[in-house]
Design a protein around this motif. Sequence first.
Motif, mmCIF file in Angstrom:
data_model
loop_
_atom_site.group_PDB
_atom_site.id
_atom_site.type_symbol
_atom_site.label_atom_id
_atom_site.label_comp_id
_atom_site.label_asym_id
_atom_site.label_seq_id
_atom_site.Cartn_x
_atom_site.Cartn_y
_atom_site.Cartn_z
ATOM 1 N N HIS A 276 0.601 -0.814 0.062
ATOM 2 C CA HIS A 276 -0.192 -0.029 -0.029
ATOM 3 C C HIS A 276 1.351 1.321 -0.066
ATOM 4 O O HIS A 276 0.462 2.171 0.069
ATOM 5 N N ASN A 277 1.417 0.982 0.320
ATOM 6 C CA ASN A 277 2.849 1.974 -0.516
ATOM 7 C C ASN A 277 4.136 2.718 -1.184
ATOM 8 O O ASN A 277 4.750 1.642 -1.099
ATOM 9 N N THR B 52 6.595 4.329 -3.390
ATOM 10 C CA THR B 52 7.756 5.598 -3.310
ATOM 11 C C THR B 52 8.940 5.956 -4.926
ATOM 12 O O THR B 52 8.306 5.050 -5.785
ATOM 13 N N ARG C 170 -0.983 11.962 -4.266
ATOM 14 C CA ARG C 170 -0.248 11.526 -3.082
ATOM 15 C C ARG C 170 -0.860 10.796 -2.968
ATOM 16 O O ARG C 170 -0.348 9.540 -1.836
ATOM 17 N N GLN C 171 -2.185 9.569 -3.738
ATOM 18 C CA GLN C 171 -2.886 8.667 -3.330
ATOM 19 C C GLN C 171 -3.527 8.081 -4.162
ATOM 20 O O GLN C 171 -4.247 8.654 -4.852
ATOM 21 N N ASP D 186 -6.403 2.666 -2.497
ATOM 22 C CA ASP D 186 -5.181 2.507 -1.479
ATOM 23 C C ASP D 186 -4.975 2.541 -1.441
ATOM 24 O O ASP D 186 -3.763 1.785 -0.812
ATOM 25 N N VAL E 251 -0.473 4.397 -1.375
ATOM 26 C CA VAL E 251 -0.093 5.835 -0.588
ATOM 27 C C VAL E 251 1.244 6.374 -1.423
ATOM 28 O O VAL E 251 2.161 5.490 -1.986
ATOM 29 N N SER F 234 4.605 8.203 -2.319
ATOM 30 C CA SER F 234 5.428 9.550 -1.620
ATOM 31 C C SER F 234 7.252 9.757 -2.734
ATOM 32 O O SER F 234 6.454 8.465 -3.551
#
Length: 147
Positions: free
Chosen positions: A106-107, A109, A127-128, A131, A133, A135
């Motif tokens: 879910h993240n 980069t 930024r999203q 679901d 996110v 970065s």
Amino acid sequence: MSKNKRLLAGVICVLGAALVVIACGLFRGHFDHGQFEVKETSRSSAARVAMVAKRSDHEAMSGDQYFVLLGDHVFSPSELRSAYYGRHVVFASDGGCLSVRWSDPHNLTVMCREGSIDPSHIAVQLRQAGDVVISYVNIPDKNSVAR
């Protein structure tokens, strides 16, 4: 209704339909003759794929565009074209230094390997996405203003 009015109404309907088809084609990239290719992929453990892709157009003077998108498989060039004009792009810039890495399902980069990207060269920066996110490393906020 007279014959002339019916003919005029028919011509207006045909022209309207042609206009709708052309407009849809423009907004979906059907007339874009640029080359689309995947430059890098990163798979998450949740069967998601983050892709860094490149759009190059040697006919126009617009230069190369690099963009990041998410999918459930590696996109073909025609799928890249559709995604570029759709809602799948999470980051877009003219900077060719992009790389992607999942830290967990879910993240994601997105990073610039060499230096940084000027905020004025960033076209899209989410930024999203659902679901996931997103970065950024060595990529400033596109809304930041140098003072």
